[in-house]
Motif scaffolding. Sequence first.
Motif, PDB file in Angstrom:
ATOM      1  N   UNK A  92       0.848  -1.203   0.000  1.00 23.21           N
ATOM      2  CA  UNK A  92       0.000   0.000   0.000  1.00 23.21           C
ATOM      3  C   UNK A  92       0.877   1.244   0.000  1.00 23.21           C
ATOM      4  N   UNK A  93       0.247   2.387  -0.265  1.00 22.11           N
ATOM      5  CA  UNK A  93       0.958   3.662  -0.264  1.00 22.11           C
ATOM      6  C   UNK A  93       0.603   4.505   0.950  1.00 22.11           C
ATOM      7  N   UNK A  94      -0.330   4.018   1.774  1.00 25.11           N
ATOM      8  CA  UNK A  94      -0.813   4.808   2.906  1.00 25.11           C
ATOM      9  C   UNK A  94       0.288   5.030   3.942  1.00 25.11           C
ATOM     10  N   UNK A  95       0.067   6.056   4.768  1.00 22.46           N
ATOM     11  CA  UNK A  95       0.904   6.234   5.946  1.00 22.46           C
ATOM     12  C   UNK A  95       0.643   5.079   6.918  1.00 22.46           C
ATOM     13  N   UNK A  96       1.656   4.742   7.705  1.00 20.45           N
ATOM     14  CA  UNK A  96       1.589   3.587   8.596  1.00 20.45           C
ATOM     15  C   UNK A  96       1.990   4.008   9.995  1.00 20.45           C
ATOM     16  N   UNK A  97       1.263   3.524  11.003  1.00 24.58           N
ATOM     17  CA  UNK A  97       1.619   3.747  12.404  1.00 24.58           C
ATOM     18  C   UNK A  97       1.664   2.388  13.098  1.00 24.58           C
ATOM     19  N   UNK A  98       2.784   2.104  13.763  1.00 24.07           N
ATOM     20  CA  UNK A  98       2.954   0.821  14.447  1.00 24.07           C
ATOM     21  C   UNK A  98       3.402   1.075  15.875  1.00 24.07           C
TER      22      UNK A  98
END
Length: 790
Positions: free
Chosen positions: A33-39
């Motif tokens: 995916x191209x979305x921003x990611x928060x982990x």
Amino acid sequence: MAVDEVLPEFADAFPFERFNEMQSAALPALLDREDNVVVSAPTASGKTALAELAICKTLAEGGTALFLAPLRALTNEKESEWERFEDLGYSVYVVTGERDLSPRRAERADILVMTPEKADSATRKHETARYSFIMDVDCCVIDEVHLLDSERRGAVLEVTVSRLRRLCDPRVVALSATMPNIDDVADWLDAPSETTFAFDEAYRPVPLNADVKTYTHGENAFADKYRRLYRALDLAEPHIREEGQALVFVSSRQDTVQAAKKARDELVERDIPMGARGDYDFHNDAADLSNDTLRQSVLDGVGFHHAGLSREDKNRVEQWFKEGKIQLLFSTSTLAWGVNLPARCVVIRDTKLHDPLEGEVDMSPLDVLQMLGRAGRPGYDDMGYAWVVCDRSDADKYRRLLRDGKEIESRLAGELDAHLNAEIALGTIRDIDDVMSWLETTFYYARAKSSPDAYDAGSDLRERVSNELSQLVADGFVERDGLRIEATRLGQLASKFYLRLDTARRFADLAERCAAVAGDGDAAESIDAEDLLATVAGATEFDSVSARSDEQDAVSAVVGSGAPEELDAGQRKVLAILHSGMTGTTPTELKSDAWVIRQNALRLLAALREFLDNLAPARFANLACRVEARVEHGISEDAVGLTAIDGVGSGRAGKLAAEGLSSPADVVRAGVSGLVAAGLSEGVAEQVVSNARDLPVVVVDWGEFPETIATGDHDMREVTVANNGGGARAGLRVTVNGREMTAKPSYLGQTTLPVAVFGADADELTFTVEVTFPNRPLDPVTVSRTVAVR
């Protein structure tokens, strides 16, 4: 999931063969995916690999990745770790304040590594050729995004990421230790639920048993420190006896050394088998350590680690701890954020620390959780054990922290005015509508939406920002014309030097005083080095400095009764440190805080110099420049001009001054042989003399200046000021009997000054040409002529 199946072209970039369960779960969001990611995931669960996955995707697409590391020490660590990417043909470039920037290398880099502070500086200067590379970032990885909650650094991280997103809109991958309100961070970064992950303790490689232990107070703070040490050793002892390892965090560099010394003696008393004195190879390796105390300590299985050790010594300590040769390691908190050095047992001995700028403060909850997360060695331990040793009155607070974690808050609210001013000064906010658009890109806005009561915000948030803007206009930082807004020179200077706005106003007030008295010779002399030092010591940045009872006599001995009444005890301490710094004779009682205070003061003195350069006559900026050089180098007033020579610091200046050489002109006259006689090597002497010749050499030609003039007569003459050395910006001034006639800035070369000679009531007229250099610590050049009135 096997690395070579997922990323065959980048398999060599990973130090393992298979992604773990946590990494595999997040992998599709990062790669597909191209979305921003928060982990959000527990410490030591493998978040670094997620950063590397995001970087690999960016590199595969021909883009540039930016990795924001929480500490400068970690940027160097990543440079070493990511040689794996270099081996694959990609360029890794670390940009920090301690290195000279190569814009060419930065522009060509595939992976940039920076601290939030350096990225803040780069985004502020993105329109310059030097920092334009920041506009090419395609993916920004934020390591330890929970630093948003850091009182000192959180707001910088927040506004930097918000600004970067508005400038070039990179993909953002934010990684964090476990936090209850991860959805707020996801909302801030526009990460959808499909790419927001909250991995709980079940994903920790080794389960953690964390608890709080209290101690009984002794007679004083010194005794308490050792009571906590013995408590820590009690907790570590059973694990050490079972050949496990213990990591004990203390509050300062000095404490790591003292605790290690005391622990060695105590372990002998307790007859705990430790050390490797019989290991011949280890004994030889230990002999190479540059720190004498560490060399003795490691052979007994006890080590210490802090940022003041040489890189080679730190690397050896880390390696020996990983190998089990060091079983008990004392460290400051920096190790918790950096090197992956887990231990079976972790003990936080000190929950309070002395901050030179803040006094005694509680250790950050973020630091506490980060340290405790180091407990448990994957592949070696079935359980990690972690304890906080604290006063009984604090026990419940830390138990709640261990049970509930720490919600991440925005720290922007407390610095909203300064950061709003910075955005206006940068031109990213140009009208009223932009103000709200900017605010909506901040974590402050996202957090205020989810918890309006805690932020006293809700529907009043717009009003709050509007009030801040109105105050900036009222205080002279911003000009408003209808809906349009722009920074004044004051606002630009405050932003350039990262000043708190009260400090910027204080500096501007002094500049206005200097400008006001410039035409009055007698009054001008009343603004001197003492005024500049007091202005800096009273800066808001030093408001929280405290003077301990054992320091107050030393402060009085340095500043006596001469300190301005407006300064409180802590600010008088700052003034004393600056005074003693100018002579290189800091009292022993003040040395523990002196370095940090002096470094902050040097930044403020540089800012004050530029305020005076912009808002007052040049001679006051020159005064600030000389004061700054004296504080930095600990050199006498007579010899401070030597530090204007490139390559001459406190040591060389002291040698030259001891031989009677007090100015660059003296150095040129002495020549190489004179400098060798003063103690410099021939090669250094040649370079110093060459550099001294590059400085300006002022020559004043009075032309056909009269020796006498009749009462009532008037005669116009021209005086030529020439520079026979290196070019420089200067302030030129002509006075008669102490009264200013002409003043102008000039870039020397050669310039002429009109001088009116008139027959006045005085018996004689003393004309003085003064040449000062606002950005060099050179003494002013003054040349005078006297005209008799007949």
